[in-house]
Write an enzyme that holds these catalytic residues in place. Sequence first.
Site, PDB file in Angstrom:
ATOM      1  N   HIS A 169      45.989  43.403  43.944  1.00 38.14           N
ATOM      2  CA  HIS A 169      44.862  43.142  43.043  1.00 38.14           C
ATOM      3  C   HIS A 169      45.406  42.793  41.654  1.00 38.14           C
ATOM      4  CE1 HIS A 169      40.712  43.811  41.795  1.00 38.14           C
ATOM      5  NE2 HIS A 169      41.125  44.581  40.798  1.00 38.14           N
TER       6      HIS A 169
ATOM      7  N   SER B  83      38.203  40.783  38.946  1.00 43.99           N
ATOM      8  CA  SER B  83      37.702  42.100  39.320  1.00 43.99           C
ATOM      9  C   SER B  83      36.281  42.333  38.783  1.00 43.99           C
ATOM     10  CB  SER B  83      38.694  43.142  38.829  1.00 43.99           C
ATOM     11  OG  SER B  83      38.663  44.253  39.666  1.00 43.99           O
TER      12      SER B  83
HETATM   13  C1  GCU Z   1      37.446  49.388  40.610  1.00 41.55           C
HETATM   14  C2  GCU Z   1      36.104  49.037  41.197  1.00 41.55           C
HETATM   15  C3  GCU Z   1      36.001  47.566  41.543  1.00 41.55           C
HETATM   16  C4  GCU Z   1      36.392  46.721  40.357  1.00 41.55           C
HETATM   17  C5  GCU Z   1      37.735  47.162  39.821  1.00 41.55           C
HETATM   18  C6  GCU Z   1      38.130  46.499  38.508  1.00 41.55           C
HETATM   19  O1  GCU Z   1      38.448  49.268  41.585  1.00 41.55           O
HETATM   20  O2  GCU Z   1      35.901  49.863  42.310  1.00 41.55           O
HETATM   21  O3  GCU Z   1      34.699  47.233  41.935  1.00 41.55           O
HETATM   22  O4  GCU Z   1      36.399  45.362  40.696  1.00 41.55           O
HETATM   23  O5  GCU Z   1      37.707  48.537  39.539  1.00 41.55           O
HETATM   24  O6  GCU Z   1      37.324  45.913  37.823  1.00 41.55           O
HETATM   25  O7  GCU Z   1      39.295  46.647  38.142  1.00 41.55           O
END
Ligand code: GCU
Length: 406
Positions: A385, A256
């Site tokens: 995710h 992420s």
């Molecule tokens: C949010 C953000 C993302 C990121 C994510 C994370 O969803 O919008 O860009 O990758 O957090 O790091 O958990």
Amino acid sequence: MKLLLLSLFVCLAGYSSAEEEPPIYDEDKVPEFTLPDTLVFEDGTPVTNPADWEIRRAEILNLFAEHVYGHVPKGISNEIFPAVRKEIDFLEGKATLKEIRIHFAKPDGPFMDLLLIAPKGTERGSPTFLGYNFGGNHIIHPSTEISLPESWMRKSKVKGAVVDDKATEKGRGTSTRWPVEKFIDQGIALATIYYGDVDPDFDDGFENGVHALFGKPEVNEWGSIGTWAWALSRALDYLETDPLSDAGKVAVFGHSRLGKTSLWAGATDPRFAMVISNDSGCGGAALSRRRFGERVARINTSFPHWFNDKFPAYNENENALPVDQHQLMALIAPRALCVGSASEDQWADPKGEYLSAAGADPVYQLLGKQGLGKEIRYHLRAGKHDVTDFDWDQYINTFKTEVIGE
Ligand code: GCU
């Protein structure tokens, strides 16, 4: 009339209205776009051989630093002052657990705590996965031998794991994302750091973490992602001195926002033998021009501290970006690159992540590599995710074939 002139001026100046549009989740609504050509210099000359590529590579790297992630401020010290705080047997003697406090710039400078867990009984150091964790080193395994982080801690979904912005015992072993024994059984070491040690992840005006030492950045200098990436290179500096790690075989990993970070670390530091992006999405593996899921305007609004202060100029204006993320992938060439996506993680635009990885292929070809399917690996996993064992199996497999040489 005045309004007409004003809108004409706004159009000519190339600004779009700053109003944010809703996210696109429908392929039919993805706008048409042309990606910047990685194999053409900014002056229009084609890049035709590996020597040209070295020059073009520097050009692209500089564009990413200038417009997206920020330059490392000039004149800051890269010196580190490591101190080993613990070294014990671990996992019933199969491994060594070592904790190293790494101070930046001076012996009493700000520090990050590196946890290194390495297989025992190897003569040379072990190939190593290096990656940040979100919740403190203690979340990756239940052992009470792992020290709790001392720095500011983000909120946790686990009840009682964070109290007054500090980690507690309740967080031990609560992450399912780090299959430590699997790594050890495969002969791979793990080096991990809590990312908030380097720069706490909130918009504080750059006053804490290493910024307390290095000061407030200029408009084109690093945001948090740039800072986190720089500290991964300092961790690699340390690993080069530690006999438990084979520093020539380090894969930098991130999930992420930390996947955005591992990509930028891999782009800026060619010593990383392999680069892994897990569900990194916007500002990571996903193409910005597709505007699918999260896009530039949203990320700069939600997380104003992640990129440099020039990046918001591209809010709702992605086509004006001098680069796109396939070129970030190309900066990893000819090294191994793994991009993992998850089918239910549409916010991160799995298709855009694939296109970006595939978009790096021409550079691998130019460098005499096979590219997509070999040094460049992409996988789309079912589900949300997250980082799962399935994801790790793909990364371990690529690490073994492309880096370890098995
Ligand atoms: C949010 C953000 C993302 C990121 C994510 C994370 O969803 O919008 O860009 O990758 O957090 O790091 O958990």
